[in-house]
Write a protein that holds these residues in place. Structure first.
Motif, PDB file in Angstrom:
ATOM      1  N   UNK A   1       9.724 -15.178   3.218  1.00  0.00           N
ATOM      2  CA  UNK A   1       9.569 -14.337   4.399  1.00  0.00           C
ATOM      3  C   UNK A   1       8.692 -13.115   4.108  1.00  0.00           C
ATOM      4  N   UNK A   2       8.314 -12.415   5.175  1.00  0.00           N
ATOM      5  CA  UNK A   2       7.624 -11.131   5.109  1.00  0.00           C
ATOM      6  C   UNK A   2       6.285 -11.224   4.368  1.00  0.00           C
ATOM      7  N   UNK A   3       5.464 -12.175   4.808  1.00  0.00           N
ATOM      8  CA  UNK A   3       4.149 -12.343   4.185  1.00  0.00           C
ATOM      9  C   UNK A   3       3.293 -11.094   4.326  1.00  0.00           C
ATOM     10  N   UNK A   4       3.505 -10.310   5.391  1.00  0.00           N
ATOM     11  CA  UNK A   4       2.708  -9.097   5.567  1.00  0.00           C
ATOM     12  C   UNK A   4       3.139  -7.973   4.632  1.00  0.00           C
ATOM     13  N   UNK A   5       4.209  -8.189   3.881  1.00  0.00           N
ATOM     14  CA  UNK A   5       4.625  -7.211   2.882  1.00  0.00           C
ATOM     15  C   UNK A   5       4.293  -7.634   1.468  1.00  0.00           C
ATOM     16  N   UNK A   6       3.452  -8.666   1.330  1.00  0.00           N
ATOM     17  CA  UNK A   6       3.098  -9.176   0.003  1.00  0.00           C
ATOM     18  C   UNK A   6       2.244  -8.169  -0.767  1.00  0.00           C
ATOM     19  N   UNK A   7       2.253  -8.326  -2.070  1.00  0.00           N
ATOM     20  CA  UNK A   7       1.384  -7.511  -2.927  1.00  0.00           C
ATOM     21  C   UNK A   7      -0.060  -7.968  -2.784  1.00  0.00           C
ATOM     22  N   UNK A   8      -0.967  -7.222  -3.380  1.00  0.00           N
ATOM     23  CA  UNK A   8      -2.382  -7.578  -3.323  1.00  0.00           C
ATOM     24  C   UNK A   8      -2.632  -8.975  -3.860  1.00  0.00           C
ATOM     25  N   UNK A   9      -1.889  -9.346  -4.896  1.00  0.00           N
ATOM     26  CA  UNK A   9      -2.065 -10.674  -5.489  1.00  0.00           C
ATOM     27  C   UNK A   9      -1.333 -11.775  -4.729  1.00  0.00           C
ATOM     28  N   UNK A  10      -0.520 -11.402  -3.729  1.00  0.00           N
ATOM     29  CA  UNK A  10       0.171 -12.394  -2.924  1.00  0.00           C
ATOM     30  C   UNK A  10       1.586 -12.691  -3.347  1.00  0.00           C
ATOM     31  N   UNK A  11       2.221 -11.804  -4.099  1.00  0.00           N
ATOM     32  CA  UNK A  11       3.615 -11.981  -4.513  1.00  0.00           C
ATOM     33  C   UNK A  11       4.510 -11.424  -3.405  1.00  0.00           C
TER      34      UNK A  11
ATOM     35  N   UNK B   1      15.258  -6.092  11.026  1.00  0.00           N
ATOM     36  CA  UNK B   1      14.139  -6.867  10.485  1.00  0.00           C
ATOM     37  C   UNK B   1      14.310  -8.364  10.736  1.00  0.00           C
ATOM     38  N   UNK B   2      15.343  -8.734  11.469  1.00  0.00           N
ATOM     39  CA  UNK B   2      15.583 -10.137  11.782  1.00  0.00           C
ATOM     40  C   UNK B   2      16.644 -10.800  10.929  1.00  0.00           C
ATOM     41  N   UNK B   3      17.117 -10.104   9.887  1.00  0.00           N
ATOM     42  CA  UNK B   3      18.073 -10.711   8.955  1.00  0.00           C
ATOM     43  C   UNK B   3      19.161  -9.699   8.593  1.00  0.00           C
ATOM     44  N   UNK B   4      20.401  -9.939   8.993  1.00  0.00           N
ATOM     45  CA  UNK B   4      21.474  -9.011   8.638  1.00  0.00           C
ATOM     46  C   UNK B   4      21.832  -9.058   7.165  1.00  0.00           C
ATOM     47  N   UNK B   5      21.501 -10.173   6.500  1.00  0.00           N
ATOM     48  CA  UNK B   5      21.729 -10.290   5.055  1.00  0.00           C
ATOM     49  C   UNK B   5      20.442 -10.823   4.426  1.00  0.00           C
TER      50      UNK B   5
ATOM     51  N   UNK C   1       0.827  -1.211   0.000  1.00  0.00           N
ATOM     52  CA  UNK C   1       0.000   0.000   0.000  1.00  0.00           C
ATOM     53  C   UNK C   1       0.848   1.242   0.000  1.00  0.00           C
ATOM     54  N   UNK C   2       0.329   2.325   0.558  1.00  0.00           N
ATOM     55  CA  UNK C   2       1.056   3.584   0.590  1.00  0.00           C
ATOM     56  C   UNK C   2       1.626   3.918   1.951  1.00  0.00           C
ATOM     57  N   UNK C   3       1.343   3.091   2.965  1.00  0.00           N
ATOM     58  CA  UNK C   3       1.784   3.390   4.318  1.00  0.00           C
ATOM     59  C   UNK C   3       3.248   3.034   4.508  1.00  0.00           C
ATOM     60  N   UNK C   4       3.983   3.946   5.112  1.00  0.00           N
ATOM     61  CA  UNK C   4       5.356   3.675   5.512  1.00  0.00           C
ATOM     62  C   UNK C   4       5.493   4.083   6.970  1.00  0.00           C
ATOM     63  N   UNK C   5       6.435   3.501   7.634  1.00  0.00           N
ATOM     64  CA  UNK C   5       6.601   3.818   9.051  1.00  0.00           C
ATOM     65  C   UNK C   5       7.906   3.286   9.569  1.00  0.00           C
ATOM     66  N   UNK C   6       8.003   3.209  10.894  1.00  0.00           N
ATOM     67  CA  UNK C   6       9.236   2.746  11.510  1.00  0.00           C
ATOM     68  C   UNK C   6       9.519   1.292  11.162  1.00  0.00           C
ATOM     69  N   UNK C   7       8.459   0.502  11.051  1.00  0.00           N
ATOM     70  CA  UNK C   7       8.643  -0.898  10.686  1.00  0.00           C
ATOM     71  C   UNK C   7       8.161  -1.124   9.267  1.00  0.00           C
ATOM     72  N   UNK C   8       9.049  -1.508   8.400  1.00  0.00           N
ATOM     73  CA  UNK C   8       8.722  -1.814   7.013  1.00  0.00           C
ATOM     74  C   UNK C   8       8.695  -3.328   6.857  1.00  0.00           C
ATOM     75  N   UNK C   9       7.598  -3.908   6.320  1.00  0.00           N
ATOM     76  CA  UNK C   9       7.517  -5.367   6.197  1.00  0.00           C
ATOM     77  C   UNK C   9       8.335  -5.899   5.019  1.00  0.00           C
ATOM     78  N   UNK C  10       9.630  -5.662   5.091  1.00  0.00           N
ATOM     79  CA  UNK C  10      10.549  -6.085   4.033  1.00  0.00           C
ATOM     80  C   UNK C  10      11.946  -6.196   4.615  1.00  0.00           C
ATOM     81  N   UNK C  11      12.793  -6.968   3.972  1.00  0.00           N
ATOM     82  CA  UNK C  11      14.182  -7.115   4.389  1.00  0.00           C
ATOM     83  C   UNK C  11      14.994  -5.984   3.767  1.00  0.00           C
TER      84      UNK C  11
END
Length: 255
Positions: free
Chosen positions: A174-184, A164-168, A141-151
């Motif tokens: 991972x990061x299912x909450x950062x998926x696209x609308x279609x689930x990618x 985010x839990x991963x140094x590399x 979506x368009x929301x950004x904040x302190x926590x980004x659901x991505x590596x």
């Protein structure tokens, strides 16, 4: 600007979604997610010059891998096709089976996709998958904040961190909450992804490209917020295969 960004990308050690229809596809463990035909927003008018102009395009249907191609999937291709291994195939982190393959040139990525009857996504296909139909700033979506659901990386380019839990790299699913609308998954972050396109200003023919560069999209595990957006275009040497933050996924276009 983009020339300095090439160096920034070289790292050598370098909410709820509504899933779309999918089929298993030819790559075991990495289904193809259907992206329907229809209008979508491409580009922007308030960013760097090479992301302009913002346009409404009519897209054709295609299907895209749910995740980046993993080391395990790439290794099966190497064995079947006799292709050279990824540069980081034996790395203790970058080479893990469930992590996105890194250390591959554009030609390596193109050969993989062709082996399975697929292709690298165009910039337009990648951006449609990442932004949806309304031109969102992020896949979620368009929301950004302190926590980004991505590596992603540190706030100042270009170092990884473990907030985010991963140094590399992170596992490709991972990061299912950062998926696209279609689930990618992971269309932003984790690894930059090769596209099929030569780098050129929008509207220019490929013959007018700025050098022999190909375009990478999506940002990576060491990207700062300025690089972690759906419209960012990274021009890159297609022969270079030593980046630890560059991978790919494939698409199947509608006939």
């Amino acid at each position: 600007m983009w020339i300095s960004d090439v160096w920034a990308a070289v790292v050598v050690l370098a909410g709820t979604t509504s899933a779309a229809a999918a089929d298993n596809g030819p790559i075991a463990g990495n289904p193809l997610i259907e992206i329907p035909a229809g209008p979508f927003v491409f580009g922007r008018d308030d960013g760097p010059e090479n992301e302009r102009p913002r346009r409404l395009l009519q897209g054709r249907a295609f299907a895209i891998n749910r995740t980046e191609i993993t080391n395990g999937q790439y290794a099966r291709f190497v064995e079947a096709a006799g292709h050279r291994p990824a540069f980081y195939a034996n790395h203790p982190i970058f080479g893990l089976d469930d992590r996105p393959v890194v250390g591959v040139s554009w030609g390596d990525a193109d050969a993989f996709c062709r082996h399975y009857g697929l292709a690298l996504p165009s910039e337009q296909q990648y951006e449609r998958a990442a932004r949806g139909t309304r031109g969102h700033a992020f896949p979620w979506g368009n929301a950004s904040g302190a926590r980004v659901p991505a590596n992603s990386g540190a706030d100042i380019c270009c170092s990884g961190d473990s907030r985010d839990g991963y140094p590399m790299t992170a596992p490709a699913d991972s990061f299912a909450d950062g998926a696209s609308k279609e689930g990618v998954l992971n269309l932003l972050g984790n690894v930059w992804e090769w596209t099929s396109d030569l780098y050129a200003p929008y509207g220019s023919a490929a013959t007018n490209s700025v050098g022999p560069y190909r375009v990478l999209r999506g940002g990576s595990w060491n990207s700062d917020p300025g690089h972690l957006r759906t419209t960012y275009r990274l021009a890159y040497d297609p022969e270079f295969r030593f980046a630890a933050n560059g991978g790919f996924r494939c698409v199947r276009s509608a006939p």
